[in-house]
Design a protein around this motif. Sequence first.
Motif, mmCIF file in Angstrom:
data_model
loop_
_atom_site.group_PDB
_atom_site.id
_atom_site.type_symbol
_atom_site.label_atom_id
_atom_site.label_comp_id
_atom_site.label_asym_id
_atom_site.label_seq_id
_atom_site.Cartn_x
_atom_site.Cartn_y
_atom_site.Cartn_z
ATOM 1 N N CYS A 73 0.854 -1.187 0.000
ATOM 2 C CA CYS A 73 0.000 0.000 0.000
ATOM 3 C C CYS A 73 0.891 1.238 0.000
ATOM 4 N N GLN A 173 -6.996 -2.690 -4.145
ATOM 5 C CA GLN A 173 -6.502 -4.059 -4.037
ATOM 6 C C GLN A 173 -5.351 -4.172 -3.047
ATOM 7 N N ASN A 174 -4.429 -3.222 -3.092
ATOM 8 C CA ASN A 174 -3.228 -3.318 -2.254
ATOM 9 C C ASN A 174 -3.438 -2.841 -0.826
ATOM 10 N N CYS A 175 -4.405 -1.960 -0.638
ATOM 11 C CA CYS A 175 -4.575 -1.362 0.691
ATOM 12 C C CYS A 175 -5.762 -1.927 1.465
ATOM 13 N N SER A 176 -6.830 -2.319 0.766
ATOM 14 C CA SER A 176 -7.968 -2.894 1.491
ATOM 15 C C SER A 176 -7.704 -4.338 1.876
ATOM 16 N N SER A 177 -6.928 -5.055 1.060
ATOM 17 C CA SER A 177 -6.626 -6.450 1.383
ATOM 18 C C SER A 177 -5.799 -6.563 2.656
ATOM 19 N N SER A 178 -5.017 -5.543 2.966
ATOM 20 C CA SER A 178 -4.207 -5.524 4.185
ATOM 21 C C SER A 178 -4.868 -4.719 5.300
ATOM 22 N N ASN A 179 -6.147 -4.379 5.095
ATOM 23 C CA ASN A 179 -6.957 -3.680 6.105
ATOM 24 C C ASN A 179 -6.414 -2.300 6.481
ATOM 25 N N ASP A 182 -10.603 0.840 3.945
ATOM 26 C CA ASP A 182 -11.757 0.088 3.465
ATOM 27 C C ASP A 182 -12.623 0.918 2.519
ATOM 28 N N LYS A 255 -14.494 -3.118 0.206
ATOM 29 C CA LYS A 255 -14.889 -4.484 0.524
ATOM 30 C C LYS A 255 -15.786 -5.099 -0.550
ATOM 31 N N ALA A 257 -16.732 -6.781 -3.799
ATOM 32 C CA ALA A 257 -16.166 -7.542 -4.912
ATOM 33 C C ALA A 257 -16.793 -7.124 -6.234
ATOM 34 N N LYS A 260 -15.198 -3.888 -7.665
ATOM 35 C CA LYS A 260 -13.859 -4.186 -8.174
ATOM 36 C C LYS A 260 -13.949 -4.864 -9.539
#
Length: 379
Positions: A73, A173-179, A182, A255, A257, A260
């Motif tokens: 991120c 993708q890079n920042c929400s997946s690592s919380n 959001d 969040k 899908a 995205k």
Amino acid sequence: IAVFGTIAIQIYSSFLLFHPFNGEDILTQPENSTTKEATAEKEEITKIKHHDGVMTSHKSINPPSQEQQLSSCPLAVQRNKGLFEGSNEFSNVILLVSCNYAYYDMLQNWEFLATQIDLKWAVLALDEQLYKTLGPQRAIFGGSDISGPQMYRQRQFFELSCHKLRMVLEILQNCSSSNIIDGVVFSDVDNIFYQNPFHHDLGKLILSGNYDYVYQSNSFPLDSGGIKHTPRRDECLEGLPREEGNTGFYYVNGKSAVIKTIFENTIDRCQHITDKGRGRRRSDDQQLFWQELWRVKNHGIITNAENDSAANNVTFHHCNLEDYLNATTTTTITRKTNDNDFFSFCCMDPYYYPVGMGKKPANSNPVSFHANHCYGKEE
């Protein structure tokens, strides 16, 4: 003259409708281009000269932690998420504004007004020159270096506008997946804030948690009876979504899908057209995005590229006036258990969040104004 709004050529004077301000009045100390992001231990100084001549400065920036350095991120997102300084309800939302160096003066004007209402943000730098000027603490560079002003509906304009979507998707993708975040609020640089939108309707819609996508209407406020310029009466607040909204100002839930997938499909179509090498094309990123949104609504999400009939159907819900007015954290929209098969979206009331049709908004006290139908800085 270039275009960073989705529909028309940017206008600088439109920013001055309510706040006469010279873009040179905001001064930033450029980032040293030799400074490495991983060891960026510096003090960022931002000086803003108010109309009374008083200079204000500065905030201290600590070096990035090892965790921040290792994250995919971008540092600017990690540093500037939260919309406001300190702990608040939007702690995992990032405000992004896009620009290239040709419109740095417009970015300075946007930042001046955003600073007046105490916002935090990060910049999507669309060319390397702007990224080097701002540095990794403030800006994200997506690798596509399209410099200079780009004319509306010319090939590089389309590449530029599609690249904004690509950068937002990569951040999701890079920042929400690592919380880390959001949600993303995106703004073109010609969409400026006169009031704090997060203390208004937009903030309530985001905090409700009900919406995967909140968009700006791309026309005058108009109710189903043909009455214009009336608050809380637009067709889109009657549960009748616009056929095409504006992709220059929106909120997207990281969040979701479904959203995205819509972004991915749009970017694929952008790339397909660009690869053909056409100098002009009929569809821009905004048109392609909304075509893909309706395609998912009508045909579902394709799960097998070789068989269009193999699709997951998606239930769409668009807000109505009751939803809009009662958007709080205690009111929820009934959703299916799987976010892959449900999509909820809503418009911002165009009376308060107008686009730039005409010389000025019909509402003399808008929350924001998007100068996307205005041509030329000299006007």
